[in-house]
Scaffold this active site. Sequence first.
Site, short mmCIF file in Angstrom:
data_model
loop_
_atom_site.label_atom_id
_atom_site.label_comp_id
_atom_site.label_asym_id
_atom_site.label_seq_id
_atom_site.Cartn_x
_atom_site.Cartn_y
_atom_site.Cartn_z
N HIS A 74 0.81 -1.23 -0.11
CA HIS A 74 0.11 -0.15 0.16
C HIS A 74 0.82 1.12 0.07
O HIS A 74 2.27 1.25 0.08
CB HIS A 74 -0.88 0.01 1.49
CG HIS A 74 -1.86 -1.16 1.33
ND1 HIS A 74 -2.31 -1.54 2.79
CD2 HIS A 74 -2.01 -2.04 0.47
CE1 HIS A 74 -2.96 -2.81 2.61
NE2 HIS A 74 -3.01 -2.98 0.87
N HIS A 118 -10.80 -13.17 5.55
CA HIS A 118 -10.01 -12.67 4.41
C HIS A 118 -10.18 -13.47 3.35
O HIS A 118 -10.33 -14.80 3.23
CB HIS A 118 -8.50 -12.69 4.84
CG HIS A 118 -7.56 -12.12 3.76
ND1 HIS A 118 -7.19 -12.40 2.71
CD2 HIS A 118 -7.24 -10.57 3.65
CE1 HIS A 118 -6.63 -11.55 1.99
NE2 HIS A 118 -6.53 -10.56 2.53
#
Length: 425
Positions: A108, A174
Amino acid sequence: MAKVELPYGKEKVVLEVPDDRLQSVLVSELHHYTPEGSQIELVRKAIENPIGSDRLSSMAKDKDKIVIISSDHTRPVPSKIIMPLMLEEIRRGNPEADITILISTGCHRETTRNELIEKFGNEIVSNEKIYIHDCDDESMFVKLGILPSGGELIINKLATEADLLVAEGFIEPHFFAGYSGGRKSVLPGIASRLTVLANHSSEFIADPNSRTGILEGNPIHKDMIWAAKTARLAYIVNVIINDKKEVIYAVAGDAIEAHEKGCEFLSGLCKVKAVSADIVVSTNGGYPLDQNIYQAVKGMTAAEVTVKQDGVIIMLAKSSDGHGGDVFYKTFKEADDIKKVLDTFVSRGRNETEADQWQSQVFIRVLQKAKIIYVSDADDETIKDFHMIPAKNVKDALKKAEEILGNDNATVTVIPDGVSVMVVE
């Protein structure tokens, strides 16, 4: 008329559906769970009663360099509660410890100072050493060996230089690692881009065990466990949160055993049975997980399980941070045929994976099952570039879904928080 509240950014919006068309509202029992104490009490109790390890204060004795891996701005980890207690516990055993908080950004963007303050509070940001991981900064990397997948394990050298490596985080379902938390602090958290790409290969993403709630036989999880052990991740504090982002359960101790205990608790509360419908409405649970389109794919995968083939998914994600990935965006903007894009991904070997390919691969899988109407603050052209249909509010989205299906009595299933539930067939 049924009314369902849906998280959108830091606010709530209301979806209205005729009672006779609403099939089900799929919610995790997490949101109804009554915790056995306050948030601070839960985390403190976990730290005082570690699973499979000594107390952190004992582990910290005689350790010069201690690194605490912490999540970044894209995760709703209640670090204002966890981090002070971890720092207190470390200094209880070693007041002179040299402590660094290592922000695990994965691939990220860099976390801003304001985001750090929002996450930790001004006191920690002003007084503690904080380093933000950059997956492309080769000057900070150390190679530790070959993952079970065949990729190289390359991680931030601050972790390898630590006398004691620990982590904070949270556990949620997830969509390809089974569960977040635990070992994910190392891979992808503080790994090089090359390592992340190998672990997130098309072969592994396509594996039927690389799904929400599955650890056994999950090749992505297997790599992550190996990475955590090789990096000597010795201890974790992980929490489980409700829809208000409040701690309702906490585990601490051995990075593998404590995580498994947390996953077991979570699984018992957040599995819900799929209820098939023509239209499925989902969200990414609001801020911070709905900041961009990239992250919103997670909430879409919950809807994917329960929407009828060729149905419509209405996805709500504020997306104030835009698309969330330049390569991810470019992949779809330039794609005339998403099937060809998927074929290209599948043809690549494990060490030929490209940036954001895994997210694109999952997203294409969802697009192949249903049309997606995207409710957000992002501009319409960007949404269209992602082969989705833009809508500015949920009422407009529902009307568009009915028009697409040619049925103003189409059935509807609602998933108010698509990242907190495990929808099973």
